[in-house]
Design a protein around this motif. Structure first.
Motif, PDB file in Angstrom:
ATOM      1  N   SER A 107       0.830  -1.216   0.000  1.00  0.00           N
ATOM      2  CA  SER A 107       0.000   0.000   0.000  1.00  0.00           C
ATOM      3  C   SER A 107       0.860   1.259   0.000  1.00  0.00           C
ATOM      4  CB  SER A 107      -0.940   0.005   1.212  1.00  0.00           C
ATOM      5  OG  SER A 107      -0.204   0.009   2.429  1.00  0.00           O
ATOM      6  N   HIS A 108       2.077   1.188   0.554  1.00  0.00           N
ATOM      7  CA  HIS A 108       2.955   2.362   0.555  1.00  0.00           C
ATOM      8  C   HIS A 108       3.293   2.785  -0.871  1.00  0.00           C
ATOM      9  CE1 HIS A 108       3.292   2.242   4.848  1.00  0.00           C
ATOM     10  NE2 HIS A 108       3.849   1.030   4.851  1.00  0.00           N
ATOM     11  N   VAL A 110       1.329   1.836  -3.617  1.00  0.00           N
ATOM     12  CA  VAL A 110       0.065   2.098  -4.309  1.00  0.00           C
ATOM     13  C   VAL A 110      -0.441   3.505  -4.013  1.00  0.00           C
ATOM     14  CG1 VAL A 110      -2.337   1.345  -4.543  1.00  0.00           C
ATOM     15  CG2 VAL A 110      -0.515  -0.356  -4.386  1.00  0.00           C
ATOM     16  N   ASP A 111      -0.193   3.989  -2.794  1.00  0.00           N
ATOM     17  CA  ASP A 111      -0.619   5.351  -2.437  1.00  0.00           C
ATOM     18  C   ASP A 111       0.065   6.409  -3.302  1.00  0.00           C
ATOM     19  OD1 ASP A 111      -2.454   4.680  -0.488  1.00  0.00           O
ATOM     20  OD2 ASP A 111      -0.976   4.666   1.132  1.00  0.00           O
ATOM     21  N   LYS A 112       1.268   6.117  -3.763  1.00  0.00           N
ATOM     22  CA  LYS A 112       2.039   7.079  -4.567  1.00  0.00           C
ATOM     23  C   LYS A 112       2.629   6.363  -5.785  1.00  0.00           C
ATOM     24  CE  LYS A 112       3.240   9.816  -0.480  1.00  0.00           C
ATOM     25  NZ  LYS A 112       4.346  10.375   0.358  1.00  0.00           N
ATOM     26  N   CYS A 113       1.771   5.656  -6.509  1.00  0.00           N
ATOM     27  CA  CYS A 113       2.270   4.813  -7.595  1.00  0.00           C
ATOM     28  C   CYS A 113       2.809   5.640  -8.763  1.00  0.00           C
ATOM     29  CB  CYS A 113       1.177   3.861  -8.072  1.00  0.00           C
ATOM     30  SG  CYS A 113      -0.365   4.646  -8.513  1.00  0.00           S
ATOM     31  N   LYS A 133      -5.140  -2.028   4.314  1.00  0.00           N
ATOM     32  CA  LYS A 133      -4.884  -0.761   3.627  1.00  0.00           C
ATOM     33  C   LYS A 133      -4.668  -0.964   2.125  1.00  0.00           C
ATOM     34  CE  LYS A 133      -3.466   3.708   3.873  1.00  0.00           C
ATOM     35  NZ  LYS A 133      -3.126   3.976   2.492  1.00  0.00           N
ATOM     36  N   THR A 136      -7.899  -0.828   0.123  1.00  0.00           N
ATOM     37  CA  THR A 136      -8.447   0.526   0.113  1.00  0.00           C
ATOM     38  C   THR A 136      -7.668   1.417  -0.846  1.00  0.00           C
ATOM     39  OG1 THR A 136      -9.112   0.275   2.434  1.00  0.00           O
ATOM     40  CG2 THR A 136      -9.047   2.508   1.546  1.00  0.00           C
ATOM     41  N   SER A 137      -6.351   1.325  -0.785  1.00  0.00           N
ATOM     42  CA  SER A 137      -5.496   2.148  -1.647  1.00  0.00           C
ATOM     43  C   SER A 137      -5.657   1.760  -3.113  1.00  0.00           C
ATOM     44  CB  SER A 137      -4.034   1.992  -1.233  1.00  0.00           C
ATOM     45  OG  SER A 137      -3.826   2.437   0.092  1.00  0.00           O
ATOM     46  N   LYS A 140      -8.691   3.167  -4.836  1.00  0.00           N
ATOM     47  CA  LYS A 140      -8.559   4.592  -5.159  1.00  0.00           C
ATOM     48  C   LYS A 140      -7.639   4.820  -6.363  1.00  0.00           C
ATOM     49  CE  LYS A 140      -9.295   6.198  -0.405  1.00  0.00           C
ATOM     50  NZ  LYS A 140      -8.669   6.871   0.764  1.00  0.00           N
ATOM     51  N   ALA A 141      -6.583   3.995  -6.449  1.00  0.00           N
ATOM     52  CA  ALA A 141      -5.549   4.235  -7.461  1.00  0.00           C
ATOM     53  C   ALA A 141      -5.786   3.504  -8.773  1.00  0.00           C
ATOM     54  CB  ALA A 141      -4.184   3.836  -6.903  1.00  0.00           C
TER      55      ALA A 141
END
Length: 352
Positions: A107-108, A110-113, A133, A136-137, A140-141
């Protein structure tokens, strides 16, 4: 792809067909989480993305494949953060992600892919924990797709449409024969379909018949759900019991796939019993089926052999049998053979 297009692809429950259409049109999300019980759709979607995301000339430098049991999250993230070499994008595939330790740490990334990376996470045979997480991430992505097993009663219709996509024609009886044989294993269906496609390539006809299935796949055209229904409609106790014994011994014919066919038959028969006209053409119009189908012929036979009260009782007994087969409220130790035997006693009981 523009950021606006990516946002439009994310945050929606995309179907298998919608995702495949976008991929073929070169519309890619930065992240795909493919998860669930049915491996076939996951494998097919992964193959399609791999085929369309990169040209063959760019694949050596811009495609990285990881296997969950032999990888770690840090290496996957480092690979995903790289930029493509002489290509518009790079591809990072995580196979067997269900074996990846600490998968939620992805997820770290995916949040800022990275928009030039396509990350595919293939999580087979079960879903990711929806409280985590990563899920969820990913929603969104990019795209989250849950690949679910089809219910056995849905398989015949699926087989007809599946065959059509492979340029093959089949009728409901042939589809049901295949469903009885393979259950809801779509991967196995794909293999059997390919076998039939190769066989029909050598002939002028692309129609799949019961005879073709019996000869080349080994499914009996005499011991299947349609013949079972016909035997009950005709009140042929000997034939019905022979098929039931075959079903009990041959575990490919799951009782949960057979009972819905009987249930639908008697529900349709009840409708036909109260129709104004009961000729074959009238029954066909009532059911919305061609007059030549076995469903119509069995309903015409059932109209003669069952009273309205017998049809009502049959529906009740089939529901009880279904509950027994699933262990609900009844002695769950009853075998399929015992359930069939008791059900046939009720359905084929002579009139007094």
């Amino acid at each position: 792809m523009r950021d606006k297009d990516i946002k439009n692809m994310a945050n929606k429950e995309a179907t298998f067909e919608e995702i495949c259409r976008d991929v073929k049109n070169k519309k890619f999300a930065p992240v795909y989480v493919l998860m669930g019980d049915e491996a076939y759709f996951i494998d097919r979607m992964e193959e399609l993305i791999v085929e369309n995301a990169l040209d063959d000339s760019a694949r050596d430098f811009n495609q990285t494949i990881f296997y969950g049991a032999d990888s770690n999250v840090e290496n996957i993230i480092n690979a995903a953060l790289r930029f493509p070499i002489m290509s518009e994008r790079q591809l990072v595939v995580v196979k067997e992600a269900q074996e990846l330790n600490k998968i939620d740490l992805l997820s770290h990334y995916v949040d800022k892919c990275v928009p030039t990376t396509i990350l595919i996470i293939c999580h087979k045979y079960k879903t990711l924990d929806k409280r985590k997480k990563l899920l969820t991430s990913a929603k969104k992505a990019g795209i989250v797709f849950e690949s679910k097993k089809l219910y056995p009663e849905k398989m015949p219709d699926f087989i007809v449409s599946f065959m059509k996509r492979h340029s093959l024609e089949t009728d409901r009886k042939s589809a049901q024969m295949l469903a009885d044989y393979i259950g809801n294993d779509i991967g196995r269906l794909a293999r059997e379909t390919e076998k039939l496609r190769i066989i029909t390539d050598k002939s002028a006809s692309k129609r799949i018949t019961p005879e073709l299935i019996e000869k080349n796949i080994g499914v009996s055209k005499e011991y299947n759900s349609f013949e079972f229904r016909n035997a009950i409609a005709s009140k042929d106790a000997l034939k019905a019991n022979k098929i039931a014994i075959y079903f009990d011994k041959n575990k490919n014919n799951a009782i949960q796939g057979v009972l819905p066919i009987l249930f639908d038959y008697f529900v349709n028969l009840m409708i036909c019993k109260y129709a104004q006209d009961r000729t074959e053409n009238d029954v066909a119009r009532t059911l919305g089926s061609p007059s030549w189908t076995s469903q119509v012929k069995d309903c015409v036979t059932g109209i003669r052999n069952f009273t309205a009260m017998e049809v009502y009782n049959a529906i009740h007994e089939i529901r009880l049998a279904d509950a027994k087969s699933k262990g609900f409220e009844f002695n769950s130790s009853s075998s399929d053979g015992e359930i069939y035997k008791e059900l046939l006693c009720h359905l084929l009981r002579p009139r007094t």
